[in-house]
Design an enzyme around this catalytic site. Sequence first.
Site, short mmCIF file in Angstrom:
data_model
loop_
_atom_site.label_atom_id
_atom_site.label_comp_id
_atom_site.label_asym_id
_atom_site.label_seq_id
_atom_site.Cartn_x
_atom_site.Cartn_y
_atom_site.Cartn_z
CD GLU A 93 -2.99 -0.86 0.09
OE1 GLU A 93 -3.49 0.27 -0.09
OE2 GLU A 93 -3.26 -1.84 -0.64
CB SER A 367 -49.47 -30.33 41.38
OG SER A 367 -50.84 -30.56 41.61
#
Length: 723
Positions: A93, A367
Site C-alpha cells: 500500500e 401442582s
Amino acid sequence: MLKGGEKGKPRRRLLRITLIVFGVAAVAAIGFLGVAWLMTPIPDSTQPRATAQGSVIYYRDGKTVLAKQGVNRRSVALAQIPESVRNAVIAAENRSFYEDKGVSLKGTFRAMWSTVTGQQLQGGSTITQQMVRNYYSGLSQERSVVRKLKEVMISLKVDQSKSKDWVLEQYLNTIYFGRGADGIQAAADAYFRKDVGKLTVAEGAYLAAVIQQPSRFADPRGADLEAARARWQSVLDGMVQTGALTSEQAAATTFPTLKKPRAIFAPKGQEGYMLDQVAAELRRMGYTDEAINQGGLKVVSTFDKGLMAAAQRAVTSVLPEGTSKKVRTGLAAVDPATGEVVAFYGGPSYEANKFDNSFSAKVQAGSTFKAYTLAAALNNGFGLDTRVDGNSPLHIASDDRGIPNSGGYSYGEINLVKATQSSVNTAFVDLGQKVGLGKVVNVAEEVGIPADQLAPHRSAATLPLGVASVSAVQNASGFAAFAAGGVHRDAHVIRSVTDAKGRTTKVKVKGERAFTEQTAIDATYAMTQVVEAGTGSAARLYDRPVAGKTGTTDKSAAVWFAGFTPQMAVAVDMFRDDNKPVVVNGSAQYGGTYPAQIWRAFMTEAMSGKPVKEFAEPSNYGYSTYYDNGYRSDDDYGDYDDGDRQDLSPTPLPDGTTGEVPDQQTPSPDGTGDGTGDGTGDNPGDGTGTGDGMGDGMGDDTGTGPRDQTRPPEEFSQRPPGR
C-alpha cells in the site's frame, strides 16, 4: 513602423502581467492553503464504525466462544502483529510509509484532477491518508476536491503529531479485509482461523493483497483466483524491494490455503436463544445496543456448553419420533448456590421460532406450585404432621362449586407429607385457607415468581393448585431456594463483563432468605416422598436423593416436573401454544410421564461424576411406622385401606370440567383462572390398570380413576422417613 525597442514593450508588458497573475495566484493559493491549514484541525472524534468492536460471548468457562455479536473487529496493539505482516501491508500500500510526510502529492493531485475532470477517481493515497479517511469523523467517502483537500491537511497534521507506528496500528485495526472482517485480527480469523500473531509470511502477504479488492479476493475462483495470486506475488516482490524479504525467502514462500468463508454471526442450535438472553440481561445491566454491538465487550455467560447439549439430548432422546411439532418442551437448570442458569432448552429451531420455551413461554404451574404453598405453611408455624382435609369435593366459602380431587377420591384427614406425596388438591386448598393466601403469594414472590403473574390469582381459593403461569426458568429458580436452604438468588445468565479497556464487572447475586432453613429441610423431605413413593417416581436417580413435584393442568394443557438435588434445580414443562392437550403417541401426558423422564435423562448426565450429597434430616413430626405382611403402614400418611377406598367420579364444575383449564390471557371474572382444581395428575391410569406402578390413581390430581384395588401398595418405600 515601430522600432525594435518599441516592439518588445508589449511582450514585456504581457510577461509582467502574466507574472503578476501567477504571483497573485500563488499568494492566493498559499493564503488559501494557510487558511485551510488553520481551519482544518485534527478531528477530536472518530467514526463510530472505525473503532467499533464486536462483543464476544463466552460459555461459563470464559474460554470457549459461544458467539460474536455486532461488528467483527478485535483491535490489537501493533506489537501483537508480526513484523512480516506489517511489512507486507507497507509493500502493498505505501512503500515509502516510514519516510514520507503522510501524503503523496503526486497521487493526491492525480486524484484531484481526475475528480475535477469527471474521470474515475485514481488511487495514490498513502497509508496515513487511508487511515485518516477511515478513522476520523467528519470525513466522508464522497469524491470531491474539498474532501480530498481536507484529507490532505489532516494527514499532514497527523504525521506531525503522531508516530508512524501509531498510524500503522490504527490503519491495520480499521481497514476492511472482506469476509465481514474489520481489522487485521478479524481478518486472520476469517481467512485462516488464526490469531493474528500466528500468521505466516504467506498469509500476511495475502491479507495485504486483499486490501486492494476485498470483495473480489475474499473467496476467489477462476480468473479471480489468478488475479489474487498475481497480486499476492506482487506483494512478495514489493517486500523484496523494500528489504523485508530476500529473493530466496520470497521464492520459497508458497501461496497459502484459504479456509472456507463462514457466516460471521449466524447462530446455530441453541446459540440464538442464549444470545437473546445474554443481550436482554446486558440491557437490564444498563448496556446499550451500541455498547453490545460495537463496544468490544467480553461477556462470560453462565451457560455450560456440555449441559446445554445435555438438555437438548434429554428432550430429543426421550420424546418419541412423531411427536407433534405443536408440542413444546422447556427445560431450565439453575445452580442453587449462585442463581446461575447453567443450561436450558429453548426449542428445536431458533430460525423457525425465536420465542424460546424456557425463558419466554409461561404456562400454568399446576401442582408444582404446591411446593410454595407447603413452604408458606411450614414457614408460618405449621408442621409436617399438620392435618388437612383431603376429602373430595371440598367446599370453600369463596367458591361453593366444590373443588375435587383426582378421580374424586377422598383421602380423609392427612398430614402434609401424604398431601404432597399424593398431590391432594383439596388438602392444599384447605392448607391455603389455613395459612392464608397472602402468605402463599409472599413466598412465591420471595422465590422469584413476579408479582404481576400472581396478581390475577391472589385471592383465588385455587391459588395453591398452580393457576398462576410461570416459566421453566422461574420455576427452576423457585425450587432452587429449597436446595439452598431457603435462600433465593435471582436467576441470571451473565457471570462477568469486561469492557474494551479491560475493566471487569463480576456479577454476584446476593442471596435473600425466602423462608427458614428448617422450612426448606422439611419441605424437601416431603418432596423426596413424591419421587421415592409418589407421582414423580420416573424422575428417580438411583445413585442420589431427589426431591421434586409433578404438575399437570386440566386436560393436560401443561405438564411439569420440577425437582432438585443439593447441587442443581431443574424444571421441565411441556405445553402447546393453543392450550390443547399435550398428547404424545395418542396419550395425554402428565407430569410424571415425559417431563419426569426428561428431567431424569438430563440430571443423569448433569450429576455424573458429582459427589452424592444427602438432604438434611427433617423435623421429627411424630411418625410411627410398622410393617404388616411386608408393606408399610404409616398412620401419619393417613389411613390407607384399599377396602375403604371409594371409586368416586370427579364432581363436575358448572363449565363441565373437573379442574382448572390453562391460564388464558385474561383471568376469569372471579379472578381464579378458568375453573378450579389443579388437574395435575401424573400417571393417572385408566381406572382399572396398574399404569407404571407408581402413580396410577395416587392422585396427582387428574387421574380418571383410582389405582388398581388388588395391587399391594409397593409404591410406598420400605425405607423409613428421613432421607
